[in-house]
Scaffold this active site. Structure first.
Site, mmCIF file in Angstrom:
data_model
loop_
_atom_site.group_PDB
_atom_site.id
_atom_site.type_symbol
_atom_site.label_atom_id
_atom_site.label_comp_id
_atom_site.label_asym_id
_atom_site.label_seq_id
_atom_site.Cartn_x
_atom_site.Cartn_y
_atom_site.Cartn_z
ATOM 1 N N ARG A 143 0.813 -1.225 0.000
ATOM 2 C CA ARG A 143 0.000 0.000 0.000
ATOM 3 C C ARG A 143 0.843 1.270 0.000
ATOM 4 N NH1 ARG A 143 -3.589 -2.388 4.691
ATOM 5 N NH2 ARG A 143 -1.464 -3.043 5.092
ATOM 6 N N LYS B 268 4.183 -18.217 7.194
ATOM 7 C CA LYS B 268 3.483 -18.530 8.421
ATOM 8 C C LYS B 268 3.004 -17.239 9.078
ATOM 9 C CE LYS B 268 5.778 -19.253 12.266
ATOM 10 N NZ LYS B 268 6.020 -17.993 12.979
ATOM 11 N N GLU C 178 15.125 -18.221 22.623
ATOM 12 C CA GLU C 178 15.439 -16.905 22.058
ATOM 13 C C GLU C 178 15.783 -15.956 23.188
ATOM 14 O OE1 GLU C 178 13.184 -15.599 18.461
ATOM 15 O OE2 GLU C 178 11.642 -16.773 19.470
ATOM 16 N N ASP D 5 3.036 -19.663 17.691
ATOM 17 C CA ASP D 5 4.107 -18.955 16.994
ATOM 18 C C ASP D 5 5.220 -19.896 16.539
ATOM 19 O OD1 ASP D 5 5.429 -16.652 15.996
ATOM 20 O OD2 ASP D 5 6.698 -16.594 17.782
ATOM 21 N N HIS E 42 7.868 -24.705 13.722
ATOM 22 C CA HIS E 42 9.300 -25.017 13.810
ATOM 23 C C HIS E 42 9.582 -26.239 14.701
ATOM 24 C CE1 HIS E 42 9.340 -21.207 11.936
ATOM 25 N NE2 HIS E 42 9.516 -20.447 13.003
ATOM 26 N N LYS F 24 10.778 -16.822 24.813
ATOM 27 C CA LYS F 24 11.405 -15.528 24.529
ATOM 28 C C LYS F 24 12.131 -15.061 25.791
ATOM 29 C CE LYS F 24 9.182 -14.435 20.531
ATOM 30 N NZ LYS F 24 9.898 -14.371 19.261
ATOM 31 N N LYS G 140 20.317 -17.281 22.856
ATOM 32 C CA LYS G 140 19.697 -17.864 21.655
ATOM 33 C C LYS G 140 20.336 -19.225 21.446
ATOM 34 C CE LYS G 140 18.831 -16.909 16.743
ATOM 35 N NZ LYS G 140 17.378 -16.943 16.689
HETATM 36 C C1 BG6 Z 1 9.436 -16.943 13.699
HETATM 37 C C2 BG6 Z 1 8.648 -16.549 14.921
HETATM 38 O O1 BG6 Z 1 8.732 -17.874 12.931
HETATM 39 O O2 BG6 Z 1 10.653 -17.529 14.109
HETATM 40 C C3 BG6 Z 1 9.426 -15.565 15.760
HETATM 41 O O3 BG6 Z 1 7.421 -15.949 14.509
HETATM 42 C C4 BG6 Z 1 10.789 -16.135 16.081
HETATM 43 O O4 BG6 Z 1 8.736 -15.238 16.963
HETATM 44 C C5 BG6 Z 1 11.475 -16.637 14.826
HETATM 45 O O5 BG6 Z 1 11.544 -15.100 16.680
HETATM 46 C C6 BG6 Z 1 12.747 -17.382 15.160
HETATM 47 O O6 BG6 Z 1 13.454 -17.654 13.987
HETATM 48 P P1 BG6 Z 1 15.013 -17.892 14.031
HETATM 49 O O7 BG6 Z 1 15.375 -18.295 12.651
HETATM 50 O O8 BG6 Z 1 15.630 -16.599 14.472
HETATM 51 O O9 BG6 Z 1 15.237 -18.973 15.048
#
Ligand code: BG6
Length: 515
Positions: free
Chosen positions: A55, A166, A234, A253, A258, A348, A353
């Site tokens: 947009r 997704k 994360e 999420d 994943h 989170k 990580k």
């Molecule tokens: C996404 C989620 O699909 O994957 C996010 O919506 C998440 O919340 C992310 O942070 C994590 O991806 P990666 O590749 O950084 O592990």
């Protein structure tokens, strides 16, 4: 630059790529940098165009300028000069419009006709939906109405495919409805549902590790494996996406996609051949075998947590009970895995990580040697380090040199970076975009896989959602349907309940990578 992983991927034919949601974050941080890198490596067709649709008001020039910094900083290849960018940017075009306005699709069709002509695409088109998910059905319906879902004049020699980001639905019913809406316009063979975890090299390596070696598969079953644990941790908070996240939570999420995808790759049977149909059939069988959780099992088999400052995030509802952390125990009811728990956790604002999968083996049946120094039995395990460390650890016992027969555990490491060079691992989006361009759907989710995943997640989410109103059971007893929502501090590994879940069966979570 050598890049072994792509060496056998065929070069795509001339194509017009259309990205919906072109002014968004994903386009800037991931899609354009991936296309730019593929272009730099000469992996895109001789002739192609990328048309961004959104947009926001941009001219072609302004659109290119908007994307430049993101591409140059997020590309894996950082030494490309400005001329390389200019060359790539000349492929980028922009089409402004509202997603629910037929005029947008008329303008888009006109622009695509021009690029098809200029690039000689024979009408080969790849659409990418990178918009908020509520727009997917709208865009798909408009593409259908504008005749853009059909192959071009070249028939079998051209293709029309659509990549869908997704989240794919927010529960089984909505995912089924979305699949139906998409199938009204596109055939399943045209649909590429993306889960970027499957594009990660380290995730694909799980299959090579299991099915490219003879020594692991014989022990990959309930006779030898004690349990499997999968961590997707994360260190970041929900950030800009708090509004969306608050309506989704950690199960929707990352678990539905994943974590369950990682689990299927650990658990699948070897497919007869490595192709999209066979691989996805096997993944589907694992998902079918995951025992659906009964409501009364949810409190003991799951843990839910929220980081302490979550409710202060802008966009989060006051008093929100959305979980930012979950730990879940799943059982796979088949011959290979009966009785082997799969523990999945993600959250989170955790300590660091770390995405890793540990397959822990059973203890030796008869102990000949004195315990290792810690005095605890030390089982063997294999850990797949998915990110940020990329590699593999194998832990086993060894004799401590010197007198006697005392032993202690040691780890054997394999690191992709050391073996293949730091820049060798392509970003997940590079791999997945290239696969979609060449028509390889192996690393994309099929409609049935998505629906089966929701069937696993829905009962857990339902238990959590109903938790405040305890439900009557058949016997007239009232029972809780969820574990308590536990708060955790920034930098922890989730709430104490997650540790208790494993401690009560004398197990514990491991973080084996990165050290
Ligand atoms: C996404 C989620 O699909 O994957 C996010 O919506 C998440 O919340 C992310 O942070 C994590 O991806 P990666 O590749 O950084 O592990």
């Amino acid at each position: 630059m050598t890049d072994q992983s792509f060496s056998r991927v065929p070069k795509p034919s001339p194509t017009t790529i259309v990205i919906f949601g072109a002014s968004g974050d994903l386009t800037e941080r991931k899609l354009i940098p991936a296309l730019y890198t593929l272009d730099l490596e000469g992996r895109l067709p001789e002739r192609y165009a990328v048309i961004g649709v959104a947009r926001s008001e941009y001219t072609d020039e302004a659109f290119r300028a908007h994307l430049r910094k993101g591409a140059q900083t997020n590309s894996r290849l950082t030494d490309a000069d400005d001329a390389a960018w200019e060359r790539f940017a000349s492929h980028l075009l922009y089409c402004q419009g509202a997603y629910d306005d037929p005029a947008t699709y008329a303008a888009l069709a006109a622009r695509m006709a021009e690029t098809d002509d200029a690039c000689d695409t024979c009408g080969s088109h790849l659409f990418y939906l990178s918009t908020p998910p509520q727009l997917y059905p709208i865009i798909v319906a408009h593409l259908g109405a504008a005749g853009l879902s059909r192959r071009g004049s070249a028939g079998q020699d051209s293709f029309v495919r659509i990549i869908i980001e997704k989240p794919f639905g927010h529960d089984l019913a909505s995912a089924q409805a979305l699949n139906e809406q998409i199938h009204e316009v596109f055939d399943e063979s045209q649909v590429y549902r993306i889960d970027h975890y499957l594009g990660k090299e380290t995730v694909q390596n799980i299959m090579v590790f299991r099915f490219g070696n003879a020594i692991f598969e014989p022990v990959w079953n309930r006779n030898y494996v004690d349990h499997v644990q999968i961590t997707v941790a994360e260190s970041v908070a929900v950030g800009q996406r708090a509004g969306f996240y608050d309506t989704a939570g950690v199960l929707r999420d990352v678990f539905q996609n994943h974590l369950l995808q990682l689990m299927t790759l650990i658990a699948i049977e070897p497919p007869a051949a490595f192709n999209a149909a066979f691989l996805r059939d096997e993944k589907g069988k694992v998902l079918q075998a995951v025992r659906p959780m009964r409501l009364d099992e949810v409190p003991a088999a799951t843990v839910r947590g929220q980081y302490r400052t979550y409710r202060d995030e802008p966009g989060v509802r006051p008093g929100s009970t959305t979980a930012t952390f979950a730990a879940v125990r799943l059982q796979v009811d088949n011959w290979r895995w009966q009785g082997v728990p799969f523990y999945l956790r993600s959250g989170k604002l955790l300590a660091s990580k770390a995405t890793e999968i540990t397959v822990q083996f059973k203890d030796v049946p008869h102990k000949l040697f004195p315990q290792s120094e810690s005095g605890r039995p030390q089982a063997n395990f294999i850990t797949f380090c998915i990110q940020p460390e990329e590699g593999l650890h194998l832990r086993f016992e060894t004799k401590i040199p010197g007198a006697g027969m005392r032993m202690r555990p040691v780890e054997m490491d394999f690191q992709f970076g050391k073996e293949f060079g730091a820049a060798a691992l392509p970003d997940a989006y590079e791999r997945l975009l290239l696969d979609a361009l060449t028509g390889d759907a192996s690393l994309f989710a099929r409609a049935d896989e998505i629906e089966l995943s929701w069937q696993i997640i829905d009962p857990i989410q339902a238990g959590w959602d109903a938790s405040d109103a305890a439900l009557p059971t058949a016997q007239g007893w009232r029972t809780e349907t969820a574990p308590p929502l536990e708060f955790y501090e920034k930098g922890a590994w989730g709430p104490p309940g997650a540790d208790r879940m494993l401690a009560q069966v004398d197990r514990h979570w491991r973080i084996s990578c990165g050290g």
